[in-house]
Design a protein around this motif. Structure first.
Motif, PDB file in Angstrom:
ATOM      1  N   ALA A 133       9.227 -23.688  52.135  1.00  0.00           N
ATOM      2  CA  ALA A 133       9.096 -22.331  52.667  1.00  0.00           C
ATOM      3  C   ALA A 133       7.756 -21.746  52.273  1.00  0.00           C
ATOM      4  O   ALA A 133       7.069 -22.274  51.384  1.00  0.00           O
ATOM      5  CB  ALA A 133      10.227 -21.455  52.134  1.00  0.00           C
ATOM      6  N   MET A 134       7.392 -20.651  52.932  1.00  0.00           N
ATOM      7  CA  MET A 134       6.169 -19.952  52.569  1.00  0.00           C
ATOM      8  C   MET A 134       6.476 -19.052  51.363  1.00  0.00           C
ATOM      9  O   MET A 134       6.236 -19.426  50.231  1.00  0.00           O
ATOM     10  CB  MET A 134       5.631 -19.164  53.765  1.00  0.00           C
ATOM     11  CG  MET A 134       5.403 -20.026  55.013  1.00  0.00           C
ATOM     12  SD  MET A 134       4.369 -21.498  54.741  1.00  0.00           S
ATOM     13  CE  MET A 134       2.731 -20.766  54.677  1.00  0.00           C
ATOM     14  N   ASP A 135       7.052 -17.870  51.609  1.00  0.00           N
ATOM     15  CA  ASP A 135       7.472 -17.018  50.482  1.00  0.00           C
ATOM     16  C   ASP A 135       8.769 -16.295  50.831  1.00  0.00           C
ATOM     17  O   ASP A 135       9.011 -15.174  50.406  1.00  0.00           O
ATOM     18  CB  ASP A 135       6.374 -16.017  50.101  1.00  0.00           C
ATOM     19  CG  ASP A 135       6.139 -14.966  51.181  1.00  0.00           C
ATOM     20  OD1 ASP A 135       6.575 -15.187  52.331  1.00  0.00           O
ATOM     21  OD2 ASP A 135       5.527 -13.926  50.891  1.00  0.00           O
ATOM     22  N   SER A 136       9.608 -16.955  51.598  1.00  0.00           N
ATOM     23  CA  SER A 136      10.831 -16.342  52.107  1.00  0.00           C
ATOM     24  C   SER A 136      11.785 -15.897  51.003  1.00  0.00           C
ATOM     25  O   SER A 136      11.925 -16.546  49.973  1.00  0.00           O
ATOM     26  CB  SER A 136      11.523 -17.342  53.041  1.00  0.00           C
ATOM     27  OG  SER A 136      12.870 -17.460  52.809  1.00  0.00           O
ATOM     28  N   THR A 137      12.451 -14.762  51.238  1.00  0.00           N
ATOM     29  CA  THR A 137      13.469 -14.276  50.305  1.00  0.00           C
ATOM     30  C   THR A 137      14.570 -15.309  50.136  1.00  0.00           C
ATOM     31  O   THR A 137      15.058 -15.543  49.017  1.00  0.00           O
ATOM     32  CB  THR A 137      14.071 -12.956  50.818  1.00  0.00           C
ATOM     33  OG1 THR A 137      13.035 -11.978  50.913  1.00  0.00           O
ATOM     34  CG2 THR A 137      15.155 -12.443  49.884  1.00  0.00           C
ATOM     35  N   LEU A 138      14.965 -15.932  51.247  1.00  0.00           N
ATOM     36  CA  LEU A 138      16.004 -16.961  51.188  1.00  0.00           C
ATOM     37  C   LEU A 138      15.604 -18.088  50.238  1.00  0.00           C
ATOM     38  O   LEU A 138      16.422 -18.566  49.443  1.00  0.00           O
ATOM     39  CB  LEU A 138      16.259 -17.519  52.586  1.00  0.00           C
ATOM     40  CG  LEU A 138      17.224 -18.703  52.688  1.00  0.00           C
ATOM     41  CD1 LEU A 138      18.616 -18.326  52.182  1.00  0.00           C
ATOM     42  CD2 LEU A 138      17.294 -19.214  54.133  1.00  0.00           C
TER      43      LEU A 138
END
Length: 230
Positions: A133-138
């Motif tokens: 992921a990039m910086d996703s909350t998930l």
């Protein structure tokens, strides 16, 4: 804690901060803890169609860098071995453009629409051996409960402008879970290290930073919050 650092970083005034963990993650775990594992790498989408035509280069480059990471990931593990946890539901206005964005890069990718009421993105991420992921909350939520995650939002490259203001998040992470360049070789090497690392070694490596991002307790967040609402 992450919450306190984030609010301070945003210069939001507060009297007291009570860290209870992720509300949505807690509800997911309380209802879907028996999700079956799969062997596909999960890529968490943060696609937003309006970014493509933004006048701000940094905003446009967010998609460009995400496109590069997803392409490298697909080439590294094989297109059909990647599942995309989509940002949009099939009913959303941006769904078609998000779908095209990924299928143009990897026509064999498995795309899972974001049916929020069914926690579809959580199920895909939770069942995967590795989340990219990039910086996703998930991704941070999954990282907090011990799932293997490779964060790519600070990957540096001469072609793209890099986002500012998120460095303090990544400074908390061990280098093993952070992609530093947009090189396919680095991506492949870091994925291999994470995939072959034992669960106990990974949890020991990431314990301090996981505790920083996700507050854990015997009760789920929604159970703790309900006490304050009574």
């Amino acid at each position: 804690s992450y919450e306190k650092d984030l609010i301070s970083h945003l210069e939001v005034p507060f009297d007291e901060i009570m860290s209870v963990g992720s509300l949505k993650l807690g509800i997911f775990l309380s209802e879907h803890y028996d999700v079956q594992n799969n062997n596909k790498i999960c890529f968490v989408s943060q696609y937003i169609s309006r970014f493509e035509k933004s006048e701000d280069k940094i905003t446009r480059d967010i998609l460009g860098r995400m496109q590069r990471v997803f392409g490298n990931l697909s080439d590294s593990v094989g297109g059909s071995n990647v599942t995309v946890a989509m940002r949009c539901d099939e009913q959303d206005i941006d769904y078609a453009s998000e779908k095209d964005f990924y299928l143009k890069i990897n026509r064999n990718a498995n795309l899972v629409s974001n049916k929020k009421i069914h926690f579809s993105s959580y199920k895909i991420a939770y069942s995967s051996p590795l989340i990219v992921a990039m910086d996703s909350t998930l991704a941070f939520e999954m990282y907090g409960i011990g799932k293997k995650v490779l964060f790519c939002d600070l990957a540096k490259d001469k072609e793209f402008s890099n986002r500012l203001g998120v460095e303090f998040l990544f400074n908390q992470l061990p280098i093993e879970v952070v992609l530093e360049t947009l090189s396919e070789i680095e991506l492949k090497n870091k994925m291999n290290v994470l995939l072959t690392m034992s669960e106990s070694e990974y949890r020991e490596l990431t314990k301090e930073s996981r505790d920083y991002f996700i507050k854990k307790s015997d009760n789920f967040p929604h159970e703790k919050i309900s006490i304050y609402l009574k």
